[in-house]
Design a protein around this motif. Structure first.
Motif, short mmCIF file in Angstrom:
data_model
loop_
_atom_site.label_atom_id
_atom_site.label_comp_id
_atom_site.label_asym_id
_atom_site.label_seq_id
_atom_site.Cartn_x
_atom_site.Cartn_y
_atom_site.Cartn_z
N GLY A 79 51.39 28.07 39.34
CA GLY A 79 50.98 29.72 38.33
C GLY A 79 50.43 28.20 36.90
N LEU A 80 51.06 27.88 35.81
CA LEU A 80 50.68 26.84 35.48
C LEU A 80 49.58 25.81 35.67
CD1 LEU A 80 54.04 25.38 33.91
CD2 LEU A 80 53.18 27.40 33.30
N GLN A 96 48.04 36.50 32.71
CA GLN A 96 49.50 36.49 32.86
C GLN A 96 50.54 36.67 33.79
OE1 GLN A 96 51.30 35.11 29.71
NE2 GLN A 96 49.17 34.43 29.47
N GLY A 97 50.11 37.85 34.31
CA GLY A 97 50.36 38.58 35.50
C GLY A 97 50.72 37.96 36.99
N LEU A 98 49.43 36.84 36.78
CA LEU A 98 49.51 35.89 38.24
C LEU A 98 50.71 35.17 38.33
CD1 LEU A 98 48.00 34.87 40.21
CD2 LEU A 98 47.12 33.25 38.95
N LEU A 99 50.60 34.31 36.58
CA LEU A 99 52.27 34.12 36.13
C LEU A 99 53.26 34.81 36.43
CD1 LEU A 99 52.75 30.94 34.66
CD2 LEU A 99 52.83 31.95 32.62
N PHE A 100 53.59 35.64 36.48
CA PHE A 100 54.52 36.08 36.21
C PHE A 100 55.04 36.04 37.82
CE2 PHE A 100 56.17 40.43 37.25
CZ PHE A 100 57.85 40.33 36.60
N LEU A 101 53.68 37.01 38.51
CA LEU A 101 53.99 36.83 39.98
C LEU A 101 54.37 35.64 40.30
CD1 LEU A 101 53.17 36.93 43.16
CD2 LEU A 101 51.03 36.19 42.65
N THR A 102 54.74 34.11 39.53
CA THR A 102 55.15 33.08 40.81
C THR A 102 56.55 33.10 40.22
OG1 THR A 102 54.17 31.55 38.35
CG2 THR A 102 52.77 31.81 40.27
N ILE A 137 67.65 37.39 38.79
CA ILE A 137 68.28 37.91 37.95
C ILE A 137 68.38 37.78 36.92
CG2 ILE A 137 69.53 40.20 37.54
CD1 ILE A 137 68.83 40.78 39.55
N VAL A 138 68.84 36.15 36.99
CA VAL A 138 68.76 35.72 34.88
C VAL A 138 67.44 34.24 35.22
CG1 VAL A 138 69.94 33.57 34.42
CG2 VAL A 138 71.14 35.56 35.40
N ILE A 139 66.95 33.96 36.27
CA ILE A 139 65.87 32.64 35.93
C ILE A 139 64.52 33.83 36.09
CG2 ILE A 139 65.08 31.22 37.26
CD1 ILE A 139 67.23 30.06 36.41
N THR A 140 64.23 35.20 36.62
CA THR A 140 62.77 34.72 36.11
C THR A 140 63.02 35.73 34.66
OG1 THR A 140 62.85 35.81 38.80
CG2 THR A 140 61.77 36.89 37.00
N PRO A 141 63.73 36.43 33.62
CA PRO A 141 63.36 35.96 33.00
C PRO A 141 63.50 35.10 31.81
CG PRO A 141 65.06 38.04 33.72
CD PRO A 141 64.84 36.93 34.67
N ALA A 145 60.38 34.50 29.81
CA ALA A 145 60.40 33.92 28.45
C ALA A 145 59.89 32.49 27.77
CB ALA A 145 61.65 34.31 27.76
N ALA A 146 60.20 31.59 28.17
CA ALA A 146 59.42 30.16 27.70
C ALA A 146 58.70 30.22 28.43
CB ALA A 146 60.56 29.36 29.11
N LEU A 147 57.98 30.65 29.67
CA LEU A 147 55.90 30.46 29.55
C LEU A 147 55.16 31.79 29.30
CD1 LEU A 147 56.64 29.52 33.32
CD2 LEU A 147 56.75 27.95 31.34
N LEU A 148 55.78 32.40 28.92
CA LEU A 148 55.12 33.47 29.27
C LEU A 148 54.91 33.90 27.37
CD1 LEU A 148 55.37 36.07 31.91
CD2 LEU A 148 53.24 34.95 30.70
N GLY A 149 56.44 33.54 26.74
CA GLY A 149 56.32 34.21 25.10
C GLY A 149 56.03 34.51 24.20
N SER A 150 54.82 33.20 24.43
CA SER A 150 54.00 32.54 23.05
C SER A 150 52.45 33.08 23.60
CB SER A 150 53.95 31.12 22.83
OG SER A 150 53.34 30.04 24.49
#
Length: 341
Positions: A79-80, A96-102, A137-141, A145-150
């Motif tokens: 995704g990155l 951003q949607g594609l990265l979230f999918l991954t 449940i824990v890892i995805t958020p 936050a780390a990859l999409l936050g900025s």
């Protein structure tokens, strides 16, 4: 190749939001109902997931680590890497949607079904899907936050707190109450399944209504949509190949490789849609579009692969086992694993 009827319902809901989007007070009511629906969904996910069954699978830890690596390491890295496709193939919101999918966890039901059809290790597929859902449940958020936050989500401490309250707390509550309500949920799983799907349709309607009101759908052209589908087809092909040949390089047997391929190459629509609604807010409609397309694509492709693998000869204890014998054993394993859950 199957067309998931639920995808048609989702598309119908998107069409309804386009024609009659929720506005004003109606939008506030729909948003509140959507928030409650998401919390209830994750409560049910927690109550359904058998922690004992997942922990029993620790004896096959190499397989589960491999699936988790596919789901939460290799997928996000791809995704990155897709960032280089902006703006030629993808707009930034679609990326951003594609990265979230991954980042979302793997599926449970379809991984089990395809593993069974292909005569793979069904109990391992059950445990692998359960592990992925539990960890996701824990890892995805956190990954979001780390990859999409900025660049896309604008995540903050407040938004992470909202994620904990809407997703993690209901999930933990479901796990804690499973011993009392697990039997009720098992007996009424068909009715609760309809509640699940109805809740997700409400989440989709709310998200796409917000997108229509804010006019963000003008950012998507048919050409961009075609580009997104090509990128997702390549992503799926790469993951199917990596999970299959990577498992072979790690010296897994045929049955385990099948479970790894189907559990490690899929993404969960049921978990991803509610998560996107919490993570992206008003921009959730564009964020879930890649996931909806990928979901249908993975079903169609994996159905073909599973059918072809079902005809492969299998060698067990020095003798070649026919497809009919092995399929019967696989169905027996499915029944036993399902009853234990």
């Amino acid at each position: 190749m199957p067309v998931d009827p639920y995808i048609l319902l989702l598309l119908g809901t998107v069409g309804l939001a386009a024609l009659v989007p929720a506005r004003g007070t109606t939008a506030d009511v729909a948003s509140g109902a959507s928030t409650a629906a998401i919390a209830f969904l994750f409560f049910l996910y927690g109550a359904r997931l058998s922690t004992r069954e997942a922990l029993d699978g620790l004896k096959h830890w190499r397989l589960h680590v491999t699936v988790l690596a596919c789901t939460f390491v290799i997928f996000p890295l791809l995704g990155l890497a897709a960032r280089g496709l902006v703006p030629v193939f993808l707009t930034d919101p679609l990326y951003q949607g594609l990265l979230f999918l991954t980042l979302v966890p793997s599926t449970i039901q379809s991984s089990i079904a395809f593993t069974s059809i292909a005569r793979g290790n069904v109990p391992a597929a059950i445990c692998a899907g359960s592990f992925s859902s539990l960890v996701g449940i824990v890892i995805t958020p956190l990954l979001a936050a780390a990859l999409l936050g900025s660049s896309g989500g604008g995540f903050s401490a407040d938004s992470l707190l909202e994620i904990v309250l809407q997703l993690l707390v209901p999930f933990v509550a479901g796990q804690l109450t499973r011993r009392w309500i697990g039997g009720f949920i098992t007996r009424h799983k068909k009715i609760l399944g309809l509640v699940d799907r109805g809740s997700i349709l409400l989440v989709v309607y709310t998200a796409f209504s917000e997108g229509m009101v804010q006019g963000i759908w003008h950012q998507v052209s048919p050409l961009r949509l075609g580009g997104l589908m090509i990128v997702e087809a390549v992503l799926l092909a790469v993951m199917l190949a990596l999970s299959w040949y990577g498992a072979k390089a790690l010296r897994f047997n045929r049955e385990d490789r099948i479970a790894i391929q189907f559990a490690g190459s899929k993404k969960s629509l049921a978990s991803g849609l509610p998560m996107a609604s919490v993570l992206f807010g008003a921009h959730a409609s564009l964020a879930v579009l890649p996931l909806m397309l990928f979901h249908q694509m993975q079903l169609m492709v994996c159905a073909v692969i599973a059918k072809r693998r079902s005809h492969d000869p299998v060698v067990e204890e020095g003798r070649e086992v026919s497809a009919r014998e092995s399929a019967a054993a696989s169905r027996s394993a499915v029944g036993t694993a399902t009853r234990s859950g």
